[in-house]
Design a protein around this motif. Sequence first.
Motif, short mmCIF file in Angstrom:
data_model
loop_
_atom_site.label_atom_id
_atom_site.label_comp_id
_atom_site.label_asym_id
_atom_site.label_seq_id
_atom_site.Cartn_x
_atom_site.Cartn_y
_atom_site.Cartn_z
N VAL A 143 -46.66 31.76 14.31
CA VAL A 143 -45.85 32.76 15.01
C VAL A 143 -44.60 32.09 15.56
CG1 VAL A 143 -45.75 34.42 16.91
CG2 VAL A 143 -47.86 34.17 15.55
N LEU A 144 -43.45 32.62 15.16
CA LEU A 144 -42.14 32.16 15.63
C LEU A 144 -41.54 33.23 16.52
CD1 LEU A 144 -39.47 30.49 15.62
CD2 LEU A 144 -38.90 31.65 13.46
N TYR A 145 -41.25 32.87 17.76
CA TYR A 145 -40.44 33.73 18.61
C TYR A 145 -39.00 33.34 18.34
CZ TYR A 145 -44.40 35.16 21.65
OH TYR A 145 -45.56 35.68 22.18
N LEU A 146 -38.24 34.26 17.79
CA LEU A 146 -36.82 34.05 17.52
C LEU A 146 -36.04 34.83 18.57
CD1 LEU A 146 -34.49 33.01 15.75
CD2 LEU A 146 -34.82 35.05 14.31
N PHE A 147 -35.30 34.11 19.40
CA PHE A 147 -34.53 34.73 20.48
C PHE A 147 -33.05 34.55 20.22
CE2 PHE A 147 -38.43 33.64 23.05
CZ PHE A 147 -38.85 34.95 23.20
N GLY A 148 -32.29 35.64 20.36
CA GLY A 148 -30.86 35.58 20.13
C GLY A 148 -30.06 36.09 21.31
N SER A 149 -28.95 35.43 21.57
CA SER A 149 -27.99 35.84 22.59
C SER A 149 -26.83 36.57 21.94
CB SER A 149 -27.44 34.61 23.33
OG SER A 149 -28.44 33.84 23.90
N ALA A 150 -25.97 37.14 22.76
CA ALA A 150 -24.84 37.92 22.29
C ALA A 150 -23.68 37.02 21.87
CB ALA A 150 -24.38 38.90 23.36
N ALA A 151 -23.80 36.47 20.68
CA ALA A 151 -22.74 35.73 20.01
C ALA A 151 -22.69 36.27 18.58
CB ALA A 151 -23.02 34.23 20.02
N PRO A 152 -21.52 36.28 17.95
CA PRO A 152 -21.39 36.92 16.64
C PRO A 152 -22.44 36.56 15.58
CG PRO A 152 -19.23 36.47 17.51
CD PRO A 152 -20.21 35.83 18.46
N PRO A 153 -22.98 35.33 15.51
CA PRO A 153 -23.99 35.07 14.49
C PRO A 153 -25.26 35.92 14.62
CG PRO A 153 -23.04 33.00 15.23
CD PRO A 153 -22.54 34.08 16.15
N VAL A 154 -25.49 36.53 15.79
CA VAL A 154 -26.69 37.35 15.96
C VAL A 154 -26.69 38.54 14.98
CG1 VAL A 154 -25.95 38.99 17.77
CG2 VAL A 154 -28.32 38.12 17.73
N PHE A 155 -25.53 38.92 14.50
CA PHE A 155 -25.46 40.03 13.55
C PHE A 155 -26.14 39.68 12.22
CE2 PHE A 155 -21.95 41.31 16.38
CZ PHE A 155 -22.37 42.59 16.68
N ASP A 156 -26.38 38.40 11.96
CA ASP A 156 -27.06 37.97 10.73
C ASP A 156 -28.55 37.77 10.92
OD1 ASP A 156 -24.64 37.88 9.30
OD2 ASP A 156 -24.21 35.86 10.03
N VAL A 157 -29.12 38.23 12.02
CA VAL A 157 -30.50 37.92 12.34
C VAL A 157 -31.49 38.48 11.32
CG1 VAL A 157 -31.02 39.84 13.92
CG2 VAL A 157 -32.05 37.58 14.29
N ALA A 158 -31.20 39.59 10.67
CA ALA A 158 -32.14 40.14 9.67
C ALA A 158 -32.34 39.14 8.53
CB ALA A 158 -31.64 41.48 9.14
N THR A 159 -31.27 38.54 8.08
CA THR A 159 -31.37 37.54 7.01
C THR A 159 -32.15 36.33 7.48
OG1 THR A 159 -29.27 38.28 6.08
CG2 THR A 159 -30.02 36.09 5.43
N VAL A 160 -31.95 35.92 8.72
CA VAL A 160 -32.66 34.77 9.29
C VAL A 160 -34.16 35.08 9.37
CG1 VAL A 160 -32.85 33.24 11.28
CG2 VAL A 160 -30.61 34.04 10.53
N ILE A 161 -34.48 36.29 9.78
CA ILE A 161 -35.89 36.71 9.85
C ILE A 161 -36.52 36.62 8.46
CG2 ILE A 161 -37.43 38.69 10.20
CD1 ILE A 161 -35.43 39.52 12.49
N GLN A 162 -35.82 37.13 7.46
CA GLN A 162 -36.35 37.07 6.09
C GLN A 162 -36.53 35.64 5.63
OE1 GLN A 162 -33.27 39.52 4.37
NE2 GLN A 162 -34.65 41.29 4.24
N ASP A 163 -35.59 34.77 5.95
CA ASP A 163 -35.71 33.36 5.59
C ASP A 163 -36.92 32.72 6.29
OD1 ASP A 163 -33.45 33.64 4.04
OD2 ASP A 163 -32.13 32.53 5.40
N ALA A 164 -37.11 33.03 7.57
CA ALA A 164 -38.25 32.48 8.31
C ALA A 164 -39.56 33.00 7.73
CB ALA A 164 -38.13 32.83 9.79
N GLN A 165 -39.60 34.26 7.37
CA GLN A 165 -40.80 34.82 6.76
C GLN A 165 -41.10 34.16 5.42
OE1 GLN A 165 -39.54 38.93 6.94
NE2 GLN A 165 -40.83 39.35 8.73
N ALA A 166 -40.06 33.89 4.64
CA ALA A 166 -40.24 33.20 3.36
C ALA A 166 -40.78 31.79 3.57
CB ALA A 166 -38.92 33.16 2.59
N ARG A 167 -40.53 31.22 4.74
CA ARG A 167 -41.04 29.88 5.07
C ARG A 167 -42.44 29.96 5.69
NH1 ARG A 167 -36.30 25.89 6.77
NH2 ARG A 167 -34.52 26.83 5.71
N GLY A 168 -43.00 31.16 5.74
CA GLY A 168 -44.38 31.32 6.20
C GLY A 168 -44.56 31.67 7.67
#
Length: 182
Positions: free
Chosen positions: A7-32
């Motif tokens: 289980v990964l808790y992924l926490f994001g703050s209000a900085a422009p890269p947070v808009f890419d979080v869906a892709t990051v979630i998918q990448d983390a899921q692909a890593r198990g």
Amino acid sequence: MTTTRRVLYLFGSAAPPVFDVATVIQDAQARGFDVCLGLTPTAARWLAPQLGELERLTGHPVRSEYKLPGEPDVWPKADVIAVAPATFNTINSWALGLTHDFVVGVVAEGIGKRIPTVTMPCVNAAYVQHRQFERSVAELRAMGVQVLYGDDGFVPNQPGQGKPTEYPWHLVLDAVEGIRRS
């Protein structure tokens, strides 16, 4: 049924890269990883139109507020925490123990629970001139947080010159994966 997904808790703050979080979630899921997404209140406001899709993607509620006393926790226990992008405010609040919002509260408590934690700031070069920022980075490192900042992580841009699409998310996921192997 037993799962080997950590289980990964992924926490994001209000900085422009947070808009890419869906892709990051998918990448983390692909890593198990089973990913639970938490956002600072401003980041949650920025992503409000996507919150339903992010919940479907993770299979967990997206959280940005503390639960009420007595309410059950809706997330499984974390094996590892990643805080990215971490703003100037998040880094300083966390290092100083100012738990005014859910994300900072969970990661501050995570240190005491000895949950392995990685963070990568997203700040501009003007913010890092403030002496508290370097003190906060040093304090988090002294508490065992892996801070990806400088040559091996995020390098600040000049104000207004940020390149959110070049935020090195892969470094965060590589670090999380490295923790998983250890």
